[in-house]
Design an enzyme around this catalytic site. Sequence first.
Site, mmCIF file in Angstrom:
data_model
loop_
_atom_site.group_PDB
_atom_site.id
_atom_site.type_symbol
_atom_site.label_atom_id
_atom_site.label_comp_id
_atom_site.label_asym_id
_atom_site.label_seq_id
_atom_site.Cartn_x
_atom_site.Cartn_y
_atom_site.Cartn_z
ATOM 1 C CB VAL A 38 -1.817 -4.856 -5.328
ATOM 2 C CG1 VAL A 38 -2.266 -4.134 -6.585
ATOM 3 C CG2 VAL A 38 -0.333 -4.584 -5.080
ATOM 4 N NE ARG A 39 -7.619 -5.039 0.029
ATOM 5 C CZ ARG A 39 -8.031 -3.990 -0.660
ATOM 6 N NH1 ARG A 39 -7.139 -3.129 -1.139
ATOM 7 N NH2 ARG A 39 -9.316 -3.785 -0.885
ATOM 8 C CG HIS B 260 -4.539 4.937 -2.230
ATOM 9 N ND1 HIS B 260 -5.594 4.248 -2.805
ATOM 10 C CD2 HIS B 260 -4.112 4.176 -1.205
ATOM 11 C CE1 HIS B 260 -5.793 3.131 -2.142
ATOM 12 N NE2 HIS B 260 -4.915 3.052 -1.168
ATOM 13 N N GLY C 58 -5.413 -5.004 15.204
ATOM 14 C CA GLY C 58 -4.244 -4.807 16.050
ATOM 15 C C GLY C 58 -2.966 -4.596 15.263
ATOM 16 C CG HIS D 243 -18.789 13.193 6.077
ATOM 17 N ND1 HIS D 243 -18.025 12.177 5.543
ATOM 18 C CD2 HIS D 243 -17.899 14.153 6.444
ATOM 19 C CE1 HIS D 243 -16.744 12.505 5.597
ATOM 20 N NE2 HIS D 243 -16.637 13.695 6.141
ATOM 21 N NE ARG E 165 6.033 -1.374 13.130
ATOM 22 C CZ ARG E 165 6.668 -0.334 12.612
ATOM 23 N NH1 ARG E 165 6.169 0.275 11.550
ATOM 24 N NH2 ARG E 165 7.801 0.096 13.140
ATOM 25 C CG HIS F 146 -9.365 7.763 -15.229
ATOM 26 N ND1 HIS F 146 -10.265 7.014 -14.521
ATOM 27 C CD2 HIS F 146 -9.160 8.894 -14.500
ATOM 28 C CE1 HIS F 146 -10.614 7.656 -13.417
ATOM 29 N NE2 HIS F 146 -9.961 8.806 -13.384
ATOM 30 C CB SER G 103 -0.904 0.006 1.231
ATOM 31 O OG SER G 103 -1.709 1.172 1.263
#
Length: 308
Positions: free
Chosen positions: A111-112, A108, A260, A177, A262, A147, A94
């Site tokens: 990839v995961r 930004h 949890g 919002h 880092r 794009h 990331s």
Amino acid sequence: MDTQAVRNYLLGLQQAIVTTMERVDGHAFQTDAWTRPAGERLQGDGKTQLVEEGGLLERGGCNFSHVQGAAMPPSATAHRPELAGAPFEAMGVSLVFHPRNPMVPTVHMNVRMFAAMPAGREPVVWFGGGMDLTPYYGVEEDARHFHATCRGALQPFGDGLHPRFKRWCDEYFFLKHRNEPRGIGGIFFDDFSELGFERSFEMLRSVGDAFLPAYLPIVERRRQMPFGQRERDFQAYRRGRYVEFNLVFDRGTLFGLQSGGRTESILMSMPPIVKWRYDWKPEAGTPEARLYTDFLRPRDWAGELAAG
């Protein structure tokens, strides 16, 4: 399911991006490698690479992480309630780059891969990621290039993926919002496995490999453009929207905090200088107003390039 191949690719992608950006920025990224030993709530390892007060980047980070946990956090099972409580494995790269010059957009990319191991069942594996651009002073040429590069990365995997992932990006990176987009979008996908493991992984690699070709030409065109305090103030104001999205809506941030993870690595995406103003609106006819009227709305940027 060859998770080692995914890990090897992600580590190589991180190094390729950081090496290139060090050359472009002129400053070395600091490297912070970390491990979470067995027995902790979340175990695994990762590498945070970050530059602050660089030549191009006021703050920029590119992270790799590979973690395992005993139970999936709520953010990961929102769309898959049947996997609640299952052990999991997640890995990804990331990045967020915040340039100092307001004429250069923030970017930004991530990839995961995610794998859940429910008891008595085969592992459930999916991929996610994408990239999106957040300009402060919009330029049509840049938007179309970004794009079009995203579209090219997806084209080999089916004509329907780019319009689908572009629309997903427009809908995802939207501040409900505020009733406005965070930027001009790009592509976004999650829970993706419909092409099978190997082909879906190949698509993930195509997206990751497209990041530098999508972003660097924009950097080189804009990095020497002049700017003053007015442009810096507007950049800081719009960065506030970036912070709001990341802390309220971003699934990756929520996943990291809920599991949890880092904290320093998770929150490296925060820009270093941000401002909020009460009920501020740009003056009509200004470049700042043009960002809202011409850019912060869905447009078929890649289609405009093809038509032109």
